[in-house]
Design a protein around this motif. Sequence first.
Motif, PDB file in Angstrom:
ATOM      1  N   ARG A 131     -11.700  -1.286  87.141  1.00  0.00           N
ATOM      2  CA  ARG A 131     -12.489  -2.144  86.245  1.00  0.00           C
ATOM      3  C   ARG A 131     -12.129  -1.781  84.807  1.00  0.00           C
ATOM      4  NH1 ARG A 131     -17.365  -1.897  83.447  1.00  0.00           N
ATOM      5  NH2 ARG A 131     -18.631  -3.812  83.442  1.00  0.00           N
ATOM      6  N   SER A 132     -11.634  -2.743  84.057  1.00  0.00           N
ATOM      7  CA  SER A 132     -11.302  -2.489  82.651  1.00  0.00           C
ATOM      8  C   SER A 132     -11.917  -3.583  81.784  1.00  0.00           C
ATOM      9  CB  SER A 132      -9.789  -2.419  82.435  1.00  0.00           C
ATOM     10  OG  SER A 132      -9.161  -3.614  82.842  1.00  0.00           O
ATOM     11  N   ILE A 133     -12.012  -3.291  80.494  1.00  0.00           N
ATOM     12  CA  ILE A 133     -12.765  -4.144  79.564  1.00  0.00           C
ATOM     13  C   ILE A 133     -11.858  -4.640  78.446  1.00  0.00           C
ATOM     14  CG2 ILE A 133     -14.714  -4.221  77.956  1.00  0.00           C
ATOM     15  CD1 ILE A 133     -15.578  -3.904  80.828  1.00  0.00           C
ATOM     16  N   ALA A 162     -11.704  -6.032  74.538  1.00  0.00           N
ATOM     17  CA  ALA A 162     -12.495  -5.859  73.320  1.00  0.00           C
ATOM     18  C   ALA A 162     -11.917  -6.697  72.193  1.00  0.00           C
ATOM     19  CB  ALA A 162     -12.515  -4.388  72.918  1.00  0.00           C
ATOM     20  N   GLN A 207      -7.662  -4.032  74.491  1.00  0.00           N
ATOM     21  CA  GLN A 207      -8.499  -3.143  75.290  1.00  0.00           C
ATOM     22  C   GLN A 207      -8.673  -1.845  74.517  1.00  0.00           C
ATOM     23  OE1 GLN A 207      -6.303  -3.172  79.154  1.00  0.00           O
ATOM     24  NE2 GLN A 207      -8.120  -4.210  79.954  1.00  0.00           N
ATOM     25  N   PRO A 266     -16.948  -5.111  72.957  1.00  0.00           N
ATOM     26  CA  PRO A 266     -16.520  -5.901  74.118  1.00  0.00           C
ATOM     27  C   PRO A 266     -16.511  -7.394  73.798  1.00  0.00           C
ATOM     28  CG  PRO A 266     -18.066  -4.211  74.786  1.00  0.00           C
ATOM     29  CD  PRO A 266     -18.059  -4.195  73.285  1.00  0.00           C
ATOM     30  N   PRO A 318     -15.345  -8.379  82.641  1.00  0.00           N
ATOM     31  CA  PRO A 318     -14.514  -7.222  82.974  1.00  0.00           C
ATOM     32  C   PRO A 318     -13.385  -7.625  83.920  1.00  0.00           C
ATOM     33  CG  PRO A 318     -16.833  -6.634  83.096  1.00  0.00           C
ATOM     34  CD  PRO A 318     -16.775  -8.130  82.904  1.00  0.00           C
TER      35      PRO A 318
END
Length: 498
Positions: A87-89, A91, A108, A286, A292
């Motif tokens: 799981r990555s976000i 931004a 990110q 974010p 995500p």
Amino acid sequence: MTDTKSVAQKSLLVRGYEVVIGFETHAQLSTRSKIFSRAATAFGAEPNTQACAVDLALPGTLPVMNKGAVERAIELGLALGSHIAPRSIFARKNYFYPDLPKGYQISQFEIPVVQGGSVEFYLGDEKKTVRLVRAHLEEDAGKSLHEDFIGQTGIDLNRAGTPLLEIVTEPDMRSTAEAVAYAKELHKIVTWIGICDGNMQEGSFRCDANVSVRKPGEPLGTRREIKNLNSFKFMQQAIDYEIRWQIDEIEDGRAIQQATVLFNPDTGETRAMRSKEDAADYRYFPDPDLPPLVIAPEWVERVRAGMTELPRVMAARFVKDYGLSDYDANGLTQSKSFAGYFETVAHTCGYPKLAANWVLGEVSAFINKEGLDIDDVEVPNPIAVGEVIKLIAIGKINGGGAKTAFQELCVRVHNEISDLAAFVQQIVEDRDLEQTNDTGALEKIVDTVLAANPKNVDEFRAGNAKALNALVGQIMKASQGKANPQLVNELLKKKLAA
């Protein structure tokens, strides 16, 4: 980036200072469309013809993630032994620049898609390892076009939204040579697995070098970031200049100020562009328009199953299956095409060690001298080269004859010939290259040379081993280069011992 003592480094001091280098590399991913829109990524289009409503940040538009970009990031992570974040976000990186329509870049920050890993390479015959911090997905900005002759600047948004993977290292490099070798190895990997075309002139592979200096044992010095190095030659020049400049500044009593600098290849100097920003200056948060990024283990395994054999895996196979040294195996896997050329030569001749020597020797010397790539049609067909090596191995021609045959392959067009074995045999016959294996005929030549060179004979019997080489040279000359060298040595030693 942090400095740790977990990686052993052999420091090369410059005027008593230790050099510390880290890299941030932007690899443009080989997708046909942009990272958050369907606009094309083809290079060379007319300005602003490949920028859609999403790229222009028109009101009401929303980004949609490009699945192909994610899969290419997974491929790099697998190739470098990294952790693929489940799981990555994404931004928003906020800054103002005329070619950034949204006023922020989607990137990110805290949770990147690729975490850790390393790049291994050889510097000479010494194996080096550079650790990676992360590799994160982001979009590229547009481009400002400065028309000095009319005093105006235009904005081309074709690149806005182009998918990038930013690959960040620890500050593990301790010399310019090591930094350039790392960049070349990373370039090899991304092009090998096909996630980036690696075209530095078109901006597909851009390196930023973070350079600082310190006295051995002291904390890390203040770094300056050299932006957008688009050739390995300029990379070396820029880092070398920056190291000298920083040492001069420190020894003149001035403190190094953190900054972003550009390299001018015309002057060979770096110049400050702006003070270096830190993460807080960009006000990361974010992106509310993007959920995500979730990568299931099954997705990772599907990507892994579709990947080509990696260079380090292929090199290990060359060592195991062909009995090559680590150094030679690494040299033969400098590119996928080069490795393929070697394997074709080896399979044709059946003598992989001899094939490796020839590909790394004669073939490499030819392509370097002529400025060619291994794929160019001017490079001798690998099957033909394998047939030449086979004739050496079975004793039909000697090394000198083989080099003559190879030179003929370099000038004779033969890529459309179906029976290359017969073609090589015809070269041997046309040039009278077949070596002499007749013991009786060679013995007569040996006797004649020994009789004509009593001084060399006496020197050899007195313990001068080099005198034997002189005698061998005379025999090869007398046989017009066609004598079997191994047989000549055996006959000489037998007669000299008598």
